[in-house]
Design a protein around this motif. Structure first.
Motif, short mmCIF file in Angstrom:
data_model
loop_
_atom_site.label_atom_id
_atom_site.label_comp_id
_atom_site.label_asym_id
_atom_site.label_seq_id
_atom_site.Cartn_x
_atom_site.Cartn_y
_atom_site.Cartn_z
N MET A 1 38.70 26.18 27.20
CA MET A 1 38.08 26.49 28.48
C MET A 1 37.01 25.45 28.79
N LEU A 2 37.15 24.80 29.94
CA LEU A 2 36.24 23.73 30.32
C LEU A 2 35.12 24.20 31.23
N TYR A 3 35.39 25.17 32.07
CA TYR A 3 34.40 25.63 33.03
C TYR A 3 34.29 27.15 32.91
N SER A 4 33.05 27.65 32.83
CA SER A 4 32.84 29.07 32.60
C SER A 4 32.74 29.88 33.89
N HIS A 5 32.15 29.30 34.94
CA HIS A 5 31.96 30.01 36.21
C HIS A 5 32.79 29.31 37.28
N VAL A 6 33.97 29.85 37.57
CA VAL A 6 34.90 29.20 38.50
C VAL A 6 35.34 30.21 39.54
N ALA A 7 35.95 29.67 40.60
CA ALA A 7 36.51 30.50 41.68
C ALA A 7 37.73 29.81 42.25
N GLY A 8 38.71 30.61 42.62
CA GLY A 8 39.91 30.12 43.29
C GLY A 8 40.00 30.75 44.66
N ILE A 9 40.34 29.95 45.67
CA ILE A 9 40.38 30.42 47.05
C ILE A 9 41.78 30.19 47.61
N ASP A 10 42.40 31.26 48.07
CA ASP A 10 43.69 31.18 48.76
C ASP A 10 43.40 31.16 50.26
N VAL A 11 43.69 30.04 50.91
CA VAL A 11 43.25 29.79 52.29
C VAL A 11 44.38 30.09 53.26
N HIS A 12 44.06 30.82 54.31
CA HIS A 12 44.96 31.06 55.43
C HIS A 12 44.19 30.86 56.73
N LYS A 13 44.88 30.99 57.84
CA LYS A 13 44.23 30.75 59.12
C LYS A 13 43.21 31.84 59.46
N GLN A 14 43.54 33.09 59.20
CA GLN A 14 42.68 34.19 59.62
C GLN A 14 41.84 34.77 58.50
N GLN A 15 42.20 34.51 57.24
CA GLN A 15 41.44 35.08 56.13
C GLN A 15 41.56 34.18 54.91
N VAL A 16 40.61 34.35 54.00
CA VAL A 16 40.64 33.66 52.71
C VAL A 16 40.45 34.72 51.63
N THR A 17 41.19 34.58 50.56
CA THR A 17 41.06 35.48 49.42
C THR A 17 40.42 34.70 48.27
N VAL A 18 39.32 35.23 47.74
CA VAL A 18 38.51 34.53 46.74
C VAL A 18 38.51 35.33 45.44
N SER A 19 38.80 34.66 44.35
CA SER A 19 38.74 35.28 43.01
C SER A 19 37.72 34.50 42.18
N VAL A 20 36.77 35.24 41.60
CA VAL A 20 35.71 34.66 40.78
C VAL A 20 35.95 35.05 39.33
N ARG A 21 35.87 34.08 38.43
CA ARG A 21 36.02 34.33 37.00
C ARG A 21 34.75 33.83 36.30
N THR A 22 34.05 34.77 35.66
CA THR A 22 32.80 34.48 34.95
C THR A 22 32.81 35.19 33.61
N PRO A 23 31.95 34.79 32.67
CA PRO A 23 31.89 35.48 31.37
C PRO A 23 31.36 36.91 31.53
N ASP A 24 31.89 37.80 30.73
CA ASP A 24 31.44 39.19 30.71
C ASP A 24 30.38 39.32 29.61
N PRO A 25 29.12 39.64 29.98
CA PRO A 25 28.06 39.70 28.96
C PRO A 25 28.22 40.86 27.99
N ARG A 26 29.00 41.88 28.34
CA ARG A 26 29.12 43.05 27.50
C ARG A 26 30.21 42.93 26.45
N ARG A 27 31.16 42.06 26.67
CA ARG A 27 32.24 41.89 25.70
C ARG A 27 32.78 40.47 25.79
N ALA A 28 33.50 40.06 24.76
CA ALA A 28 34.01 38.70 24.69
C ALA A 28 35.28 38.59 25.54
N ALA A 29 35.10 38.62 26.82
CA ALA A 29 36.24 38.55 27.74
C ALA A 29 35.76 37.90 29.04
#
Length: 454
Positions: A1-29
């Protein structure tokens, strides 16, 4: 894993869907959150602020038409320089089969980004992008002007006017005078032919025959519409060219010796370097800079630039066997302008011109209709590598001479090879005779004329 705090954006004309992936402080996931935003700019700014709140340091999105532009601007405005943005080629990101939704696409982008499997596309700086918009618009206007001329010629053909058969330039000074006279109501072919100027006066009789058609008032009205449209396009092209400007160096074709002006004034030195390459002038150099920029550090080597532009040959190898593969997709604007430059360089006595003719013969010469296209594409590949070298080193192009490919060939060996080929084709014995005619030599080179004996 190279980057810990990342986001992916699915772009469309009327809307964008954003997914954020960050470390979970409560468990190793990994913790993943997905949210949808509308594409109004205020909503995009809210999206960018939401990403900043989650500590996202790197974002990836597909280059989906023009829809990613406002998303990129909002991210740059809210995230600042601390937020890295990767605009990736959609062809390089393939979703998992059977899992195709907007949410899954954004999650897949984020997962690929965090492990370093995405590579951002080349995004030129703002000043380069402004020139790019203008040069592409100029190309579209020029193409539209050509189409409008074809429509006008179609009306002339329907009216029985064969002006384009006699005049090499229907829209030159003489042709435009005749077209204006036809629109004004003049129908006498003698009077119309008398409007010829320059060398076209030598074709007066042919002009009288070409201008004696069945031209009606309706045809005149249509011609008037087309001429008005052409004048407007010429005016627009002139305005765009003035906005682009000129470099003012002696090699330019527009107002040489004048002070640089317009947007290209900042890149006068780079345009001067590119103009030293055969086949590349001021206009072609401006288009090249608008597409690839002037900083070649973005491309590790000339081969990388050629591959990005789509001018590199394709690879298709499996089990040790190479299969036929066309060139990869790339920047079509760079491809078209460099193929145009390659055809222009073929008319020069330079190493680039010699390479074109050498490849043209290899691909079949005049007997093969596609030989010229293949040779032009291959020479365009050579030009893009020369361009990378010139811009990287800051030194002008030094031509190696039109005899670059033949200066190392032994003339005696070359002559014997040609004699053997000619004997194989003709079935006759070839004898070379010196100028004095005293020392005939069979099958070996001489210094004079060649003859043949049965």
């Amino acid at each position: 894993m190279l980057y810990s705090h990342v986001a992916g954006i699915d772009v469309h004309k009327q809307q964008v869907t954003v997914s954020v992936r960050t470390p979970d402080p409560r468990r190793a996931a990994r913790r993943e959150k997905t949210k949808t935003f509308r594409t109004f700019y205020a909503d995009l700014l809210a999206m960018a602020s939401w990403l900043v709140e989650h500590g996202v340091t790197r974002v990836a999105m597909e280059s989906t038409g023009p829809y990613w532009w406002p998303v990129y601007s909002a991210l740059r405005e809210a995230g600042g320089p601390g937020l890295a943005i990767d605009v990736v080629n959609a062809a390089h990101v393939k979703a998992v089969p059977g899992r195709k939704t907007d949410v899954k696409d954004s999650q897949w982008l984020a997962r690929l980004l965090e492990v370093g499997l995405l590579r951002g596309s080349f995004l030129p700086p703002d000043d380069i992008r402004q020139i790019r918009d203008l040069t592409r618009y100029q190309t579209k206007l020029t193409e539209e002007r050509s189409r409008e001329k074809q429509r006008l010629l179609k009306v002339l053909e329907a009216a029985g006017i064969k002006l384009d058969v006699v005049a090499s330039d229907t829209f030159g000074v003489s042709g435009r005078s005749m077209l204006d006279a036809l629109v004004a109501g003049e129908r006498d072919s003698v009077v119309l032919a008398g409007l010829a100027r320059g060398v076209l006066r030598n074709k007066t009789e042919d002009l009288r025959l070409a201008l004696a058609g069945r031209f009606t008032a309706h045809h005149g009205q249509m011609i008037g519409f087309h001429l008005t449209r052409l004048d407007h396009l010429d005016q627009m092209i002139t305005q765009v060219r003035e906005k682009i400007g000129h470099t003012g160096h002696p090699g330019t074709t527009r107002r040489p010796g004048t002070a640089p002006s317009g947007l290209v004034a900042l890149f006068a030195e780079q345009i001067r370097l590119l103009a030293s390459i055969p086949g590349i002038g001021d206009r072609v150099a401006t288009v090249i800079i608008s597409e690839i920029g002037v900083d070649m550090s973005r491309f590790p080597s000339a081969k990388h630039l050629a591959a990005w532009a789509g001018l590199a040959p394709g690879n298709n190898e499996s089990a040790g066997r190479r299969r036929r593969a066309g060139h990869r997709k790339g920047n079509t604007h760079v491809q078209s302008i460099l193929i145009e430059a390659a055809l222009a360089s073929s008319r020069t006595r330079t190493r680039i011109g010699a390479r074109f003719h050498r490849l043209h013969r290899r691909f079949g010469g005049r007997a093969n209709k596609t030989a010229g296209k293949k040779a032009a594409f291959a020479v365009a590949h050579t030009l893009i590598k020369v361009i990378w070298t010139v811009l990287s080193t800051g030194r002008p192009y030094t031509d190696l001479g039109h005899d670059y490919y033949t200066r190392g060939v032994d003339p005696h060996t070359h002559a014997r090879r040609l004699i053997a080929q000619l004997e194989a084709v003709s079935g006759k014995k070839i004898i070379l005779v010196d100028h004095d005619g005293d020392r005939p030599d069979s099958g070996s080179p001489g210094n004079g004329e060649s003859g043949e004996a049965a």
